[in-house]
Design a protein around this motif. Sequence first.
Motif, short mmCIF file in Angstrom:
data_model
loop_
_atom_site.label_atom_id
_atom_site.label_comp_id
_atom_site.label_asym_id
_atom_site.label_seq_id
_atom_site.Cartn_x
_atom_site.Cartn_y
_atom_site.Cartn_z
N GLU A 125 0.83 -1.21 0.00
CA GLU A 125 0.00 0.00 0.00
C GLU A 125 0.87 1.26 0.00
O GLU A 125 0.57 2.23 -0.70
N LYS A 170 2.18 1.80 -3.46
CA LYS A 170 1.14 2.27 -4.37
C LYS A 170 0.90 3.78 -4.21
O LYS A 170 0.60 4.46 -5.18
N ASN A 171 1.02 4.24 -2.99
CA ASN A 171 0.73 5.64 -2.69
C ASN A 171 1.90 6.58 -2.98
O ASN A 171 1.79 7.78 -2.77
N GLN A 172 3.00 6.04 -3.43
CA GLN A 172 4.17 6.88 -3.71
C GLN A 172 4.12 7.47 -5.08
O GLN A 172 3.82 7.10 -6.05
#
Length: 100
Positions: free
Chosen positions: A95, A98-100
């Motif tokens: 997660e 993914k958020n980077q």
Amino acid sequence: MNETIKNAMEELEDWLSDPSELGKKPAKIEYTNAFTDEDGINCLIFKYKKNVLGKWLLGIVSESGTFTEMREYNQKTEIDDAKRILKMLKNYWREMAKNQ
């Protein structure tokens, strides 16, 4: 005790010493087992006590991180319990990526 286990034990002690975790080194800590998961992640299992008279609790050190839920250690379910924690860590890092 081999160097890998010794280093992992020190890592768990350091992690537990953080004020947001246990806030101190555990009173006792012992290596109990190890496994490699389906993704090739190595995981070492430890049991530790917050204080000398306390219950044994489960903690892990792996390539995905060091963690404990401060739940009671059970020798019969230690591998399954550790796999559940490792899966949670792996999902957390996925997660984050993914958020980077």
